[in-house]
Design an enzyme around this catalytic site. Sequence first.
Site, PDB file in Angstrom:
ATOM      1  N   SER A  98       0.853  -1.188   0.000  1.00  0.00           N
ATOM      2  CA  SER A  98       0.000   0.000   0.000  1.00  0.00           C
ATOM      3  C   SER A  98       0.881   1.226   0.000  1.00  0.00           C
ATOM      4  CB  SER A  98      -0.916   0.004   1.227  1.00  0.00           C
ATOM      5  OG  SER A  98      -1.732   1.158   1.239  1.00  0.00           O
ATOM      6  N   HIS A 112      -2.077   7.298  -4.911  1.00  0.00           N
ATOM      7  CA  HIS A 112      -2.313   6.120  -4.078  1.00  0.00           C
ATOM      8  C   HIS A 112      -2.228   4.887  -4.975  1.00  0.00           C
ATOM      9  CE1 HIS A 112      -5.488   3.037  -3.262  1.00  0.00           C
ATOM     10  NE2 HIS A 112      -4.794   2.923  -2.144  1.00  0.00           N
ATOM     11  N   ASN A 114      -2.289   0.377  -4.427  1.00  0.00           N
ATOM     12  CA  ASN A 114      -2.151  -0.821  -3.617  1.00  0.00           C
ATOM     13  C   ASN A 114      -2.522  -2.046  -4.434  1.00  0.00           C
ATOM     14  OD1 ASN A 114      -4.875  -2.202  -2.585  1.00  0.00           O
ATOM     15  ND2 ASN A 114      -5.247   0.006  -2.774  1.00  0.00           N
ATOM     16  N   THR A 115      -1.889  -3.161  -4.121  1.00  0.00           N
ATOM     17  CA  THR A 115      -2.283  -4.451  -4.676  1.00  0.00           C
ATOM     18  C   THR A 115      -2.190  -5.474  -3.553  1.00  0.00           C
ATOM     19  OG1 THR A 115      -0.020  -4.863  -5.480  1.00  0.00           O
ATOM     20  CG2 THR A 115      -1.597  -3.962  -7.057  1.00  0.00           C
ATOM     21  N   ARG A 116      -3.005  -6.499  -3.628  1.00  0.00           N
ATOM     22  CA  ARG A 116      -3.071  -7.453  -2.521  1.00  0.00           C
ATOM     23  C   ARG A 116      -3.600  -8.799  -3.004  1.00  0.00           C
ATOM     24  NH1 ARG A 116      -6.805  -3.625  -2.522  1.00  0.00           N
ATOM     25  NH2 ARG A 116      -8.982  -4.242  -2.807  1.00  0.00           N
ATOM     26  N   HIS A 147      -4.058   7.514 -17.175  1.00  0.00           N
ATOM     27  CA  HIS A 147      -5.101   6.582 -17.602  1.00  0.00           C
ATOM     28  C   HIS A 147      -4.643   5.735 -18.787  1.00  0.00           C
ATOM     29  CE1 HIS A 147      -8.696   7.400 -15.169  1.00  0.00           C
ATOM     30  NE2 HIS A 147      -8.187   8.617 -15.016  1.00  0.00           N
ATOM     31  N   HIS A 177     -20.484  12.809   0.782  1.00  0.00           N
ATOM     32  CA  HIS A 177     -20.962  13.924   1.600  1.00  0.00           C
ATOM     33  C   HIS A 177     -20.644  15.275   0.958  1.00  0.00           C
ATOM     34  CE1 HIS A 177     -16.759  13.343   2.737  1.00  0.00           C
ATOM     35  NE2 HIS A 177     -16.736  14.531   3.280  1.00  0.00           N
ATOM     36  N   GLY A 260      -6.875  -5.920  13.459  1.00  0.00           N
ATOM     37  CA  GLY A 260      -5.776  -5.778  14.406  1.00  0.00           C
ATOM     38  C   GLY A 260      -4.452  -5.409  13.784  1.00  0.00           C
TER      39      GLY A 260
END
Length: 277
Positions: A98, A112, A114-116, A147, A177, A260
């Site tokens: 991340s 930003h 991230n890969t997982r 892009h 919001h 956690g």
Amino acid sequence: MNMDEKKSKAAAWFRELRDNICSEFEKIERELSSDTSFVRTPWQRAEGGGGEMSVMKGKVFEKIGVNISTVHGEFSDIMRKEIPGADKDPRFWASGISLVAHMCSPLVPAVHMNTRMIVVGDEKQWFGGGADLTPMTPVEQDTNDFHAAFKKTCDAHDRTYYPKFKAWCDEYFFLKHRNEPRGVGGIFYDYINTGNWDKDFAFTQDVGKTFAEIYPMLVRRHMHEPWTPAQREHQLIRRGRYVEFNLLYDRGTKFGLMTGGNTEAILMSMPPEVKWP
């Protein structure tokens, strides 16, 4: 490969990608006569696994965090209702990278990525991730180049990926919001499991490689340009949108806190300085 071999291969890749990205960003800092480097802080998770934070504060990158983690355990009762398959078997394994970069110059876009890989139970697994660009003031060429890079990567694997993942990114990174997007988008994907693990893993690797190529190019394009106090003020206010999204909506933040994870690593995405008008 069995599942353990797949896990090891994925975790090793996320670490390799982290090393390559950190090396390139340190090189960029040296181009601006800064000898700043990443400070790495390992951490352990009491319930199983751990990770390593890599944070750098320099003349180009006001604050950048590139974190990796590999954790395992059982989902809480709340998470079992949100994660596919966890209601039947709450055991999980998750590994990933991340990255969030907040820049000194208001002319260089924040980013930003991230890969997982996530495994639930014995065999249910998938890949997820993406990358999105958040300029303080959008530049059409930057947006188009960012892009185009990810479209090329997606198209090389599946021509349905880019339009689907771009739309998913636009929908996901939207501040409801405020009724406005967080930035200029990119791609966002999750639950990728075509039945061909090697193919899916190759796509996730290419997403990381694409980011490691396109973003340094955008940084170098603008890092030497002069900027004004007014532009800096605008940058600090726009950063507030980043904070609002990550605390209110971000799934990674929620996942980390509810499993956690290391709080400092999870909240490393927060900018070092921000203002609200």
